[in-house]
Design a protein around this motif. Structure first.
Motif, PDB file in Angstrom:
ATOM      1  N   TRP A  67      37.941  40.965  40.741  1.00  0.00           N
ATOM      2  CA  TRP A  67      37.493  41.997  39.806  1.00  0.00           C
ATOM      3  C   TRP A  67      38.648  42.921  39.417  1.00  0.00           C
ATOM      4  CZ3 TRP A  67      33.805  42.971  36.495  1.00  0.00           C
ATOM      5  CH2 TRP A  67      33.683  44.261  35.983  1.00  0.00           C
ATOM      6  N   HIS A  68      39.446  43.364  40.407  1.00  0.00           N
ATOM      7  CA  HIS A  68      40.567  44.249  40.108  1.00  0.00           C
ATOM      8  C   HIS A  68      41.536  43.608  39.134  1.00  0.00           C
ATOM      9  CE1 HIS A  68      39.972  46.872  43.884  1.00  0.00           C
ATOM     10  NE2 HIS A  68      39.649  47.570  42.823  1.00  0.00           N
ATOM     11  N   ILE A  69      41.895  42.378  39.365  1.00  0.00           N
ATOM     12  CA  ILE A  69      42.855  41.700  38.483  1.00  0.00           C
ATOM     13  C   ILE A  69      42.279  41.557  37.078  1.00  0.00           C
ATOM     14  CG2 ILE A  69      43.991  39.491  38.010  1.00  0.00           C
ATOM     15  CD1 ILE A  69      44.307  39.197  41.091  1.00  0.00           C
ATOM     16  N   ILE A  70      41.094  41.009  36.989  1.00  0.00           N
ATOM     17  CA  ILE A  70      40.516  40.706  35.677  1.00  0.00           C
ATOM     18  C   ILE A  70      40.135  41.976  34.927  1.00  0.00           C
ATOM     19  CG2 ILE A  70      38.551  39.631  34.527  1.00  0.00           C
ATOM     20  CD1 ILE A  70      38.821  37.361  36.611  1.00  0.00           C
ATOM     21  N   GLN A  71      39.486  42.910  35.571  1.00  0.00           N
ATOM     22  CA  GLN A  71      39.058  44.145  34.893  1.00  0.00           C
ATOM     23  C   GLN A  71      40.259  44.928  34.382  1.00  0.00           C
ATOM     24  OE1 GLN A  71      36.405  45.327  33.622  1.00  0.00           O
ATOM     25  NE2 GLN A  71      37.061  47.410  33.238  1.00  0.00           N
ATOM     26  N   ARG A  72      41.323  44.994  35.160  1.00  0.00           N
ATOM     27  CA  ARG A  72      42.514  45.721  34.720  1.00  0.00           C
ATOM     28  C   ARG A  72      43.170  45.030  33.524  1.00  0.00           C
ATOM     29  NH1 ARG A  72      42.519  50.945  35.894  1.00  0.00           N
ATOM     30  NH2 ARG A  72      42.362  51.293  38.109  1.00  0.00           N
ATOM     31  N   MET A  73      43.022  43.727  33.432  1.00  0.00           N
ATOM     32  CA  MET A  73      43.637  43.021  32.311  1.00  0.00           C
ATOM     33  C   MET A  73      42.774  43.071  31.057  1.00  0.00           C
ATOM     34  SD  MET A  73      45.626  39.842  34.070  1.00  0.00           S
ATOM     35  CE  MET A  73      46.510  39.385  32.586  1.00  0.00           C
ATOM     36  N   VAL A  74      41.479  42.840  31.189  1.00  0.00           N
ATOM     37  CA  VAL A  74      40.648  42.706  29.986  1.00  0.00           C
ATOM     38  C   VAL A  74      39.885  43.980  29.630  1.00  0.00           C
ATOM     39  CG1 VAL A  74      40.402  40.226  30.342  1.00  0.00           C
ATOM     40  CG2 VAL A  74      38.592  41.738  31.101  1.00  0.00           C
ATOM     41  N   ARG A  75      39.609  44.854  30.567  1.00  0.00           N
ATOM     42  CA  ARG A  75      38.951  46.154  30.399  1.00  0.00           C
ATOM     43  C   ARG A  75      37.550  46.101  29.797  1.00  0.00           C
ATOM     44  NH1 ARG A  75      43.343  50.422  28.428  1.00  0.00           N
ATOM     45  NH2 ARG A  75      42.934  49.438  26.465  1.00  0.00           N
ATOM     46  N   ASN A  76      37.008  44.968  29.569  1.00  0.00           N
ATOM     47  CA  ASN A  76      35.653  44.865  29.047  1.00  0.00           C
ATOM     48  C   ASN A  76      34.771  44.365  30.185  1.00  0.00           C
ATOM     49  OD1 ASN A  76      33.291  43.432  28.002  1.00  0.00           O
ATOM     50  ND2 ASN A  76      34.129  43.895  25.982  1.00  0.00           N
ATOM     51  N   PRO A  77      33.817  45.190  30.665  1.00  0.00           N
ATOM     52  CA  PRO A  77      33.025  44.804  31.841  1.00  0.00           C
ATOM     53  C   PRO A  77      32.264  43.478  31.674  1.00  0.00           C
ATOM     54  CG  PRO A  77      32.690  47.125  31.345  1.00  0.00           C
ATOM     55  CD  PRO A  77      33.490  46.546  30.209  1.00  0.00           C
ATOM     56  N   GLU A  78      31.709  43.232  30.487  1.00  0.00           N
ATOM     57  CA  GLU A  78      30.967  41.970  30.283  1.00  0.00           C
ATOM     58  C   GLU A  78      31.915  40.779  30.364  1.00  0.00           C
ATOM     59  OE1 GLU A  78      30.620  44.558  27.849  1.00  0.00           O
ATOM     60  OE2 GLU A  78      28.871  45.338  28.908  1.00  0.00           O
ATOM     61  N   GLN A 133      50.870  45.898  33.145  1.00  0.00           N
ATOM     62  CA  GLN A 133      51.240  47.022  33.999  1.00  0.00           C
ATOM     63  C   GLN A 133      50.032  47.573  34.757  1.00  0.00           C
ATOM     64  OE1 GLN A 133      53.374  49.554  31.243  1.00  0.00           O
ATOM     65  NE2 GLN A 133      55.316  48.625  31.831  1.00  0.00           N
ATOM     66  N   ARG A 134      48.873  47.628  34.115  1.00  0.00           N
ATOM     67  CA  ARG A 134      47.646  48.061  34.822  1.00  0.00           C
ATOM     68  C   ARG A 134      47.382  47.133  36.002  1.00  0.00           C
ATOM     69  NH1 ARG A 134      45.299  48.274  29.602  1.00  0.00           N
ATOM     70  NH2 ARG A 134      44.247  46.330  30.077  1.00  0.00           N
ATOM     71  N   THR A 135      47.527  45.843  35.756  1.00  0.00           N
ATOM     72  CA  THR A 135      47.242  44.854  36.792  1.00  0.00           C
ATOM     73  C   THR A 135      48.235  44.958  37.942  1.00  0.00           C
ATOM     74  OG1 THR A 135      46.320  43.393  35.114  1.00  0.00           O
ATOM     75  CG2 THR A 135      46.924  42.377  37.216  1.00  0.00           C
ATOM     76  N   LEU A 136      49.507  45.088  37.629  1.00  0.00           N
ATOM     77  CA  LEU A 136      50.523  45.192  38.683  1.00  0.00           C
ATOM     78  C   LEU A 136      50.319  46.446  39.525  1.00  0.00           C
ATOM     79  CD1 LEU A 136      53.706  44.003  36.739  1.00  0.00           C
ATOM     80  CD2 LEU A 136      52.280  42.688  38.326  1.00  0.00           C
ATOM     81  N   LEU A 137      50.015  47.572  38.879  1.00  0.00           N
ATOM     82  CA  LEU A 137      49.737  48.805  39.634  1.00  0.00           C
ATOM     83  C   LEU A 137      48.535  48.630  40.549  1.00  0.00           C
ATOM     84  CD1 LEU A 137      50.273  51.652  37.013  1.00  0.00           C
ATOM     85  CD2 LEU A 137      51.503  51.363  39.156  1.00  0.00           C
ATOM     86  N   THR A 138      47.497  47.992  40.032  1.00  0.00           N
ATOM     87  CA  THR A 138      46.283  47.762  40.821  1.00  0.00           C
ATOM     88  C   THR A 138      46.578  46.889  42.026  1.00  0.00           C
ATOM     89  OG1 THR A 138      44.876  48.013  38.880  1.00  0.00           O
ATOM     90  CG2 THR A 138      43.942  46.824  40.750  1.00  0.00           C
TER      91      THR A 138
END
Length: 193
Positions: A36-47, A142-147
């Motif tokens: 979830w952390h990887i994907i949500q940080r990359m795509v930002r769309n919950p669905e 960058q969001r993903t790497l920080l996460t």
């Protein structure tokens, strides 16, 4: 040297491959946060993120027999999630990094530290809210790497295995992300971070 028979990754993989009751559910429970952390940080769309997480575990189930224990199971599953999210962004034509954010010229940045203490910046609730808002302004990579580095406490070599990026490139992105976050926090709070 670790006894291969007592390796928790091997035990879990063997249980899933043997179709033992509850084994795959245990694998999902153990790694759904990472996914979830990887994907949500990359795509930002919950669905989209929920659908891509399901796709990730479907792919893990289909390809688990190919896992060779060359890296931690966490890294292997993280790589599957990262690849699925990356393909989603490519399909949607969403850039992974901002234009002019090419890290090739910065690959020699080996020191991730820049004096900015991300954890201290989160100490009070208001600053934490500003920090999370600032993180959302970063490009997907960058969001993903920080996460991965701060929330999942994943090491640089392990992030490299997940993303396929060179360690220097990861360090460069983390360094520049922190600089950008510092600037955003100073702008939002009016206080030097």
């Amino acid at each position: 040297m670790d006894d291969i028979r007592s390796n928790p990754d091997r035990e879990l993989v063997d249980a899933v491959l043997a179709n033992r009751p509850g084994a795959f559910e245990r694998l999902i429970r153990e790694y759904q946060g990472l996914c979830w952390h990887i994907i949500q940080r990359m795509v930002r769309n919950p669905e989209d993120a929920r659908e891509l997480c399901q796709d990730t575990f479907l792919r893990v189930h289909q390809c688990l027999h190919q896992y060779r224990y060359e890296s931690a199971l966490k890294s292997w599953i993280g790589r599957v999630a990262y690849t699925i999210a990356l393909r989603h962004l490519q399909h949607k034509r969403i850039p992974l990094v901002e234009h002019g954010d090419d890290s090739d010229g910065y690959a020699l940045v080996e020191n991730i530290g820049d004096g900015f203490d991300l954890e201290a910046a989160c100490a009070d609730e208001e600053t934490a809210q500003h920090l999370h808002a600032a993180i959302e302004t970063l490009p997907p990579l960058q969001r993903t790497l920080l996460t991965l580095y701060y929330l999942e406490e994943t090491s640089i070599p392990e992030i490299a295995r997940i993303t396929g990026l060179a360690s220097g490139t990861i360090k460069s992105h983390l360094f520049r992300s922190r600089l950008r976050l510092r600037g955003e926090l100073e702008t939002r709070t009016g206080v030097a971070a």
